[in-house]
Scaffold this motif. Sequence first.
Motif, mmCIF file in Angstrom:
data_model
loop_
_atom_site.group_PDB
_atom_site.id
_atom_site.type_symbol
_atom_site.label_atom_id
_atom_site.label_comp_id
_atom_site.label_asym_id
_atom_site.label_seq_id
_atom_site.Cartn_x
_atom_site.Cartn_y
_atom_site.Cartn_z
ATOM 1 N N UNK A 546 -11.959 -26.860 -36.080
ATOM 2 C CA UNK A 546 -11.894 -24.870 -35.182
ATOM 3 C C UNK A 546 -10.981 -25.013 -34.638
ATOM 4 N N UNK A 547 -10.332 -24.828 -33.999
ATOM 5 C CA UNK A 547 -8.747 -24.886 -33.015
ATOM 6 C C UNK A 547 -7.982 -25.021 -34.412
ATOM 7 N N UNK A 548 -7.719 -25.436 -35.050
ATOM 8 C CA UNK A 548 -7.145 -25.143 -36.740
ATOM 9 C C UNK A 548 -7.542 -24.995 -38.118
ATOM 10 N N UNK A 549 -8.480 -23.778 -37.665
ATOM 11 C CA UNK A 549 -9.067 -23.574 -39.016
ATOM 12 C C UNK A 549 -8.071 -21.692 -38.668
ATOM 13 N N UNK A 550 -8.407 -20.826 -39.536
ATOM 14 C CA UNK A 550 -7.722 -19.939 -39.350
ATOM 15 C C UNK A 550 -8.646 -18.424 -39.988
ATOM 16 N N UNK A 551 -8.098 -17.684 -39.613
ATOM 17 C CA UNK A 551 -8.993 -15.660 -39.608
ATOM 18 C C UNK A 551 -9.918 -16.022 -41.096
ATOM 19 N N UNK A 552 -8.873 -16.154 -42.121
ATOM 20 C CA UNK A 552 -8.936 -16.134 -43.312
ATOM 21 C C UNK A 552 -10.313 -16.994 -44.183
ATOM 22 N N UNK A 553 -10.088 -18.493 -42.891
ATOM 23 C CA UNK A 553 -10.741 -19.583 -43.294
ATOM 24 C C UNK A 553 -12.759 -18.924 -42.658
ATOM 25 N N UNK A 554 -12.846 -18.448 -41.808
ATOM 26 C CA UNK A 554 -13.647 -17.770 -40.929
ATOM 27 C C UNK A 554 -14.125 -17.140 -41.948
ATOM 28 N N UNK A 555 -13.529 -15.879 -42.548
ATOM 29 C CA UNK A 555 -14.437 -14.925 -43.170
ATOM 30 C C UNK A 555 -14.344 -15.529 -43.967
ATOM 31 N N UNK A 556 -13.845 -16.785 -45.088
ATOM 32 C CA UNK A 556 -14.974 -16.858 -46.216
ATOM 33 C C UNK A 556 -16.075 -18.699 -45.568
ATOM 34 N N UNK A 557 -16.209 -18.307 -44.381
ATOM 35 C CA UNK A 557 -17.158 -19.663 -44.178
ATOM 36 C C UNK A 557 -17.980 -18.662 -43.255
ATOM 37 N N UNK A 558 -18.007 -17.939 -43.528
ATOM 38 C CA UNK A 558 -19.356 -17.076 -42.152
ATOM 39 C C UNK A 558 -20.286 -17.544 -41.430
ATOM 40 N N UNK A 584 -13.141 -17.250 -34.306
ATOM 41 C CA UNK A 584 -13.515 -16.665 -34.969
ATOM 42 C C UNK A 584 -14.736 -15.425 -35.033
ATOM 43 N N UNK A 585 -15.449 -14.601 -34.544
ATOM 44 C CA UNK A 585 -15.661 -13.624 -33.657
ATOM 45 C C UNK A 585 -15.107 -12.363 -33.875
ATOM 46 N N UNK A 586 -13.641 -12.628 -33.408
ATOM 47 C CA UNK A 586 -12.425 -12.236 -34.072
ATOM 48 C C UNK A 586 -12.068 -12.126 -35.546
ATOM 49 N N UNK A 587 -11.993 -12.653 -36.496
ATOM 50 C CA UNK A 587 -11.679 -12.481 -37.518
ATOM 51 C C UNK A 587 -12.953 -12.156 -38.548
ATOM 52 N N UNK A 670 -8.292 -8.442 -36.720
ATOM 53 C CA UNK A 670 -8.816 -9.520 -38.309
ATOM 54 C C UNK A 670 -7.690 -10.443 -38.455
ATOM 55 N N UNK A 671 -7.024 -10.413 -38.394
ATOM 56 C CA UNK A 671 -5.045 -11.499 -38.640
ATOM 57 C C UNK A 671 -5.548 -10.980 -40.307
ATOM 58 N N UNK A 672 -5.742 -9.607 -40.969
ATOM 59 C CA UNK A 672 -6.266 -9.583 -42.631
ATOM 60 C C UNK A 672 -5.126 -9.845 -43.415
ATOM 61 N N UNK A 673 -3.144 -9.340 -42.529
ATOM 62 C CA UNK A 673 -2.674 -10.388 -43.505
ATOM 63 C C UNK A 673 -1.604 -11.164 -42.461
ATOM 64 N N UNK A 674 -0.772 -11.938 -43.110
ATOM 65 C CA UNK A 674 0.087 -12.454 -42.453
ATOM 66 C C UNK A 674 1.528 -12.336 -41.694
ATOM 67 N N UNK A 675 2.429 -13.185 -41.017
ATOM 68 C CA UNK A 675 3.123 -12.915 -40.130
ATOM 69 C C UNK A 675 3.523 -11.317 -40.333
ATOM 70 N N UNK A 676 4.377 -11.386 -41.666
ATOM 71 C CA UNK A 676 5.541 -10.548 -42.257
ATOM 72 C C UNK A 676 4.764 -9.492 -42.975
ATOM 73 N N UNK A 677 3.691 -9.482 -43.399
ATOM 74 C CA UNK A 677 2.819 -9.268 -44.393
ATOM 75 C C UNK A 677 2.545 -7.101 -42.560
ATOM 76 N N UNK A 678 2.345 -7.944 -41.317
ATOM 77 C CA UNK A 678 1.358 -7.369 -40.500
ATOM 78 C C UNK A 678 2.472 -7.029 -39.927
ATOM 79 N N UNK A 679 3.836 -7.475 -39.870
ATOM 80 C CA UNK A 679 5.055 -6.441 -38.926
ATOM 81 C C UNK A 679 5.038 -5.385 -40.093
#
Length: 708
Positions: A546-558, A584-587, A670-679
């Motif tokens: 869980x400590x290595x699960x990404x926001x997009x992976x949480x959204x794919x496996x709600x 998880x909840x934030x994502x 939600x971290x819907x974008x990667x770092x550069x896209x968020x920028x």
Amino acid sequence: MKIRIKVKLIILIVVLILAVVPFVNLTLAEIFNKSKPEVAEKLYDYYLKYPVSFQKDEVLYKRAETIISGLSRYRIMMGMKMGERNLDYSTIDKAIDSYKKIIQDYPKSKRYTLAYKGILDLYIYNGDANNLENWIKWGKYSEKDEIRGISMLYEGYVHFSNREYTEAEDVLESFVLGNKDIDYMYYFLKGHIEFARENFQKADAYYGKASEIGWGFDSTLFGNLVPSYRKLWLEELDYKNGENKIKGRVTVDGVGIPFVEVYLQKARQGYSSRGIDFVAITDKDGYYETIGVKDGKYDLGIGVGTGILFEKAYLEKNRFNFEVLDDVEYDFQFSSAMKIIKPKAEELVDGNKFEVEWEEVQGAEFYRVKVVGVGNSSMFTTVIMDEKRQVDIRGNKAVFDIEVLKHSPSGYSIDENGVVSPEAIMGYVYSEITVYIMVDAYDENENMLSSSAPMTNYYDMMPSLKVGGKQTEGERLISKVQYKEAISHYENLLLDDEENIEALSYLAKLYIYGWGKGTSDAEKAINYGIQVYELTGKADVLLRVLGATTPSQYRENIELGKKVFNIIPEEYRDSYYYWYRGDYYRSIGEFEKAREDLLLADNVRDSDIIYIDLYYGEYERAIEFLKDENTKLYFMSKGKLMDGIELLMDLDENDKELILFKEFLDRYLKRELDYEERKDDFYRVYNNIKNPDIRIILNEIKADNYWD
């Protein structure tokens, strides 16, 4: 005739021994001078022991220069630390003795003046004000003009470090210019004095004159490297001419240390020698006071001679930078290292558990145990949890379970191809590696009171242990970063034994990290982790996944995410659990639940909590959170945030720019974008919002993400 030949042969052998061998030693020493200074030092010693040898003054000087190798200091910033070669007092004393030997035995040596300057530099480097004063006085009565001039300059430097600028000027009044070799020292010192007085134009002019002359005496000046780029640094310095002073003290075991350089740079600027030219020097009692600086967030640091720090621990404070809006006080404290009772050096661990015991520290609220290990591909340092999964340990001993450590939270490195280091999968303590043990003591505010780990020491003197047994075939593949092969190996094991705990545990971690960019499979990883829990009742592997699960992976496996957080038992619901569940909840956009969990993760004070409050329009709640002294926002200004939030209260909730701002917060959280896209997303929003009140907040978000 035969006797004469024998005599000649004996004479030739003697000549070879007395002349050729020393010459060979000297030649080899020159070869190893830079690459292997410890070898060169021994060769110089051999040369000096020969009864018949020439250039001994030259060799004494080269020996000293080889020992000290440039006088680089250990640099400690609030944000990071960087040391180079470790020089203890005994090593530095060897160099001083070489210089003194030149002064005593070779008064006509061309290295005589340099040796005198070397003695003064090393006493400054060591923070030894008494010996420095004695040798300055000695130089005043020398028959050599150059020696008297250097003595005068170093006396002026002592006054400068004590903030006695008028006295320093008085000493320098009688200095006679005209000797290029020491004139540049004069101009540097004049520049330092004017810099401390905040007469920056005059300081710039003096530094310019020093630069025009060039460096006459190798590469050291007043106990440090020559600040060759100081003029350029001063010209580019953008925080000078402010009203705020930073003051404090540098102490070792409560005693003030003189001649310590104090550095200042804007927060989050990384680490570079250009960015840490000194802004103050400690006086005879260890106190310092900087020039006036402008309001802002800063990273403060010091440069200390490594001999001072040998077997001394740095008492770190629980902060990485600070905001300067007025005068600030900040001390740098060092103490004698605390003792670890066990393990001893290179102790063998037989079994799955080991014990660490240490001496108690008065006033300590808790202790943390760290390991420093050298794996097959990297060197790492991390805090470890005990067998009860506690990181903050009460009492003076703890037992550690290697199986727990294999799966507990840890840092790791990632290469340019997205491949993680083996520690991400195997943990920090496993068979066939040696780990060094350190213990730190903390007060209730997480400020360090003592440590067993000195700033400079030799590893062979540290307590260490080695885990017995051999690595399994799968572990061997992981340690060699052959992850795809390890997956195949473990999946084959499961064909014969579907309840193989080692295979299930490592497959869970191998799949969450993958073997390169885009290869992670969170669904497989979580399911393997669930199987480990169902078979053993232990949730360590699940938490690691869980400590290595990404926001997009949480959204794919709600639903799978909801299931896994629900099955983890109460005894595993620590700060890490709430941190991961909050993520998880934030994502998935359940921000209020995320906020509740992030607050329960008491070792995390997340700026996302502020963003959630702003998203829901809970402005007063956000301000109260900012007022909490436990809230740590490392790169944002609490003052500016509170000012901006108070102004938002007057805005209509239907304001188009406020709506645009909150839509951005939704995507950001939600971290819907990667770092550069968020920028890019941030700057699109920033450029479309003209309201100065919202822009105050946006500027702090920019600082938080280092989007300047």
